[in-house]
Design a protein around this motif. Structure first.
Motif, PDB file in Angstrom:
ATOM      1  N   MET B   1       0.841  -1.191   0.000  1.00 35.58           N
ATOM      2  CA  MET B   1       0.000   0.000   0.000  1.00 35.58           C
ATOM      3  C   MET B   1       0.884   1.252   0.000  1.00 35.58           C
ATOM      4  O   MET B   1       2.016   1.215   0.474  1.00 35.58           O
ATOM      5  N   THR B   2       0.336   2.326  -0.551  1.00 37.56           N
ATOM      6  CA  THR B   2       1.105   3.571  -0.616  1.00 37.56           C
ATOM      7  C   THR B   2       0.725   4.489   0.548  1.00 37.56           C
ATOM      8  O   THR B   2      -0.461   4.716   0.802  1.00 37.56           O
ATOM      9  N   TYR B   3       1.723   4.983   1.247  1.00 34.93           N
ATOM     10  CA  TYR B   3       1.513   5.915   2.358  1.00 34.93           C
ATOM     11  C   TYR B   3       2.172   7.247   2.011  1.00 34.93           C
ATOM     12  O   TYR B   3       3.225   7.274   1.373  1.00 34.93           O
ATOM     13  N   SER B   4       1.533   8.325   2.459  1.00 33.57           N
ATOM     14  CA  SER B   4       2.065   9.658   2.171  1.00 33.57           C
ATOM     15  C   SER B   4       2.376  10.394   3.469  1.00 33.57           C
ATOM     16  O   SER B   4       1.638  10.286   4.446  1.00 33.57           O
ATOM     17  N   PHE B   5       3.448  11.128   3.451  1.00 29.76           N
ATOM     18  CA  PHE B   5       3.879  11.900   4.608  1.00 29.76           C
ATOM     19  C   PHE B   5       4.309  13.284   4.158  1.00 29.76           C
ATOM     20  O   PHE B   5       4.734  13.480   3.018  1.00 29.76           O
ATOM     21  N   ALA B  50       4.798   0.555   1.267  1.00 31.68           N
ATOM     22  CA  ALA B  50       5.322  -0.174   2.424  1.00 31.68           C
ATOM     23  C   ALA B  50       4.245  -1.121   2.913  1.00 31.68           C
ATOM     24  O   ALA B  50       3.075  -1.008   2.529  1.00 31.68           O
ATOM     25  N   VAL B  51       4.656  -2.056   3.796  1.00 27.30           N
ATOM     26  CA  VAL B  51       3.708  -3.071   4.264  1.00 27.30           C
ATOM     27  C   VAL B  51       2.768  -2.514   5.338  1.00 27.30           C
ATOM     28  O   VAL B  51       1.680  -3.047   5.546  1.00 27.30           O
ATOM     29  N   SER B  52       3.188  -1.462   6.044  1.00 26.96           N
ATOM     30  CA  SER B  52       2.328  -0.894   7.083  1.00 26.96           C
ATOM     31  C   SER B  52       2.693   0.566   7.276  1.00 26.96           C
ATOM     32  O   SER B  52       3.762   1.031   6.846  1.00 26.96           O
ATOM     33  N   LEU B  53       1.800   1.303   7.956  1.00 23.04           N
ATOM     34  CA  LEU B  53       2.076   2.715   8.238  1.00 23.04           C
ATOM     35  C   LEU B  53       3.334   2.856   9.089  1.00 23.04           C
ATOM     36  O   LEU B  53       4.164   3.741   8.845  1.00 23.04           O
ATOM     37  N   ALA B  55       5.925   0.823   9.265  1.00 20.07           N
ATOM     38  CA  ALA B  55       7.111   0.547   8.456  1.00 20.07           C
ATOM     39  C   ALA B  55       7.429   1.735   7.543  1.00 20.07           C
ATOM     40  O   ALA B  55       8.598   2.105   7.351  1.00 20.07           O
ATOM     41  N   ALA B  56       6.370   2.361   7.014  1.00 22.05           N
ATOM     42  CA  ALA B  56       6.577   3.515   6.140  1.00 22.05           C
ATOM     43  C   ALA B  56       7.190   4.670   6.919  1.00 22.05           C
ATOM     44  O   ALA B  56       8.146   5.326   6.480  1.00 22.05           O
ATOM     45  N   ARG B  57       6.650   4.921   8.143  1.00 24.92           N
ATOM     46  CA  ARG B  57       7.160   6.037   8.941  1.00 24.92           C
ATOM     47  C   ARG B  57       8.629   5.811   9.324  1.00 24.92           C
ATOM     48  O   ARG B  57       9.433   6.753   9.306  1.00 24.92           O
ATOM     49  N   THR B  58       8.976   4.565   9.646  1.00 25.33           N
ATOM     50  CA  THR B  58      10.370   4.254   9.993  1.00 25.33           C
ATOM     51  C   THR B  58      11.295   4.560   8.813  1.00 25.33           C
ATOM     52  O   THR B  58      12.385   5.112   8.991  1.00 25.33           O
ATOM     53  N   GLN B  59      10.817   4.232   7.604  1.00 26.26           N
ATOM     54  CA  GLN B  59      11.634   4.536   6.417  1.00 26.26           C
ATOM     55  C   GLN B  59      11.799   6.043   6.232  1.00 26.26           C
ATOM     56  O   GLN B  59      12.875   6.523   5.877  1.00 26.26           O
ATOM     57  N   VAL B  60      10.704   6.804   6.458  1.00 24.14           N
ATOM     58  CA  VAL B  60      10.795   8.259   6.262  1.00 24.14           C
ATOM     59  C   VAL B  60      11.745   8.870   7.293  1.00 24.14           C
ATOM     60  O   VAL B  60      12.519   9.791   6.983  1.00 24.14           O
ATOM     61  N   GLU B  61      11.727   8.330   8.532  1.00 20.00           N
ATOM     62  CA  GLU B  61      12.676   8.815   9.541  1.00 20.00           C
ATOM     63  C   GLU B  61      14.112   8.575   9.091  1.00 20.00           C
ATOM     64  O   GLU B  61      14.981   9.443   9.249  1.00 20.00           O
ATOM     65  N   ALA B  62      14.359   7.410   8.512  1.00 11.72           N
ATOM     66  CA  ALA B  62      15.703   7.113   8.016  1.00 11.72           C
ATOM     67  C   ALA B  62      16.082   8.060   6.873  1.00 11.72           C
ATOM     68  O   ALA B  62      17.222   8.535   6.788  1.00 11.72           O
ATOM     69  N   MET B  63      15.112   8.357   6.002  1.00  9.42           N
ATOM     70  CA  MET B  63      15.377   9.309   4.895  1.00  9.42           C
ATOM     71  C   MET B  63      15.767  10.674   5.445  1.00  9.42           C
ATOM     72  O   MET B  63      16.657  11.343   4.913  1.00  9.42           O
ATOM     73  N   CYS B  64      15.068  11.105   6.507  1.00 10.73           N
ATOM     74  CA  CYS B  64      15.368  12.418   7.095  1.00 10.73           C
ATOM     75  C   CYS B  64      16.794  12.456   7.619  1.00 10.73           C
ATOM     76  O   CYS B  64      17.535  13.416   7.388  1.00 10.73           O
ATOM     77  N   GLU B  65      17.174  11.384   8.337  1.00 10.57           N
ATOM     78  CA  GLU B  65      18.515  11.359   8.938  1.00 10.57           C
ATOM     79  C   GLU B  65      19.600  11.284   7.874  1.00 10.57           C
ATOM     80  O   GLU B  65      20.680  11.854   8.025  1.00 10.57           O
ATOM     81  N   LYS B  66      19.312  10.559   6.780  1.00  8.64           N
ATOM     82  CA  LYS B  66      20.350  10.323   5.776  1.00  8.64           C
ATOM     83  C   LYS B  66      20.434  11.410   4.721  1.00  8.64           C
ATOM     84  O   LYS B  66      21.490  11.660   4.159  1.00  8.64           O
ATOM     85  N   LEU B  67      19.275  12.019   4.390  1.00 12.92           N
ATOM     86  CA  LEU B  67      19.303  12.907   3.217  1.00 12.92           C
ATOM     87  C   LEU B  67      18.450  14.166   3.364  1.00 12.92           C
ATOM     88  O   LEU B  67      18.908  15.263   3.050  1.00 12.92           O
ATOM     89  N   LEU B  68      17.206  14.024   3.840  1.00 11.59           N
ATOM     90  CA  LEU B  68      16.255  15.133   3.689  1.00 11.59           C
ATOM     91  C   LEU B  68      16.568  16.318   4.586  1.00 11.59           C
ATOM     92  O   LEU B  68      16.413  17.472   4.179  1.00 11.59           O
ATOM     93  N   ALA B  69      16.972  16.041   5.837  1.00 16.07           N
ATOM     94  CA  ALA B  69      17.244  17.133   6.770  1.00 16.07           C
ATOM     95  C   ALA B  69      18.719  17.139   7.135  1.00 16.07           C
ATOM     96  O   ALA B  69      19.438  16.166   6.903  1.00 16.07           O
TER      97      ALA B  69
END
Lengths: 82, 82
Positions: B1-5, B50-53, B55-69
């Motif tokens: 499923m697709t989740y948006s943040f 992602a498989v769940s909300l 799991a999706a949020r955990t990925q977005v947190e990792a994106m923030c730490e690695k690239l976005l912020a």
């Protein structure tokens, strides 16, 4: 009294978003394979003294039209914050 | 499923905000005399499969730490959107 607002500004749909496209590719390269869409926007927090919330909001709308946003390419939303 | 943040990114308190300072002055010059504070931030909308909300949020947190912020200079908040 002082009122605070957050103005959220986004590109109009259909306009290119090079930051979003580049970031999408970079996230894929970093291993985040499930990313389907990335878009950039900006926010401007404005605090101002005014006689009422309505008067303050009217002023912020005028600021958006005159300076903060580019009405040709961008949409904006004004939200009052506590 | 697709989740948006939406990731909202702001400079940490105390760091200079030259865009905010310049815009504050420009608003005063345009006649908006009551403005007391202006601060700039940015938002990044991310959609991902992602498989769940969670799991999706955990990925977005990792994106923030690695690239976005930039965790040295910026704070970020992640909000799920419908």
């Amino acid at each position: 009294m002082t009122y605070s607002f957050v103005v959220s500004i986004a590109r109009k749909p259909g306009l290119s978003d090079p930051e979003g496209t580049t970031t999408h590719k970079a996230l894929n390269d970093l291993g985040f394979a499930g990313v389907t869409h990335v878009a950039f926007g900006r926010t401007i927090s404005v605090s101002l003294d005014a006689v009422s919330l309505d008067a303050a909001r009217t002023q912020v709308e005028a600021m958006c039209e005159k300076l903060l946003a580019n009405p040709v390419m961008e949409t904006y939303a004004i939200e009052a914050t506590p």
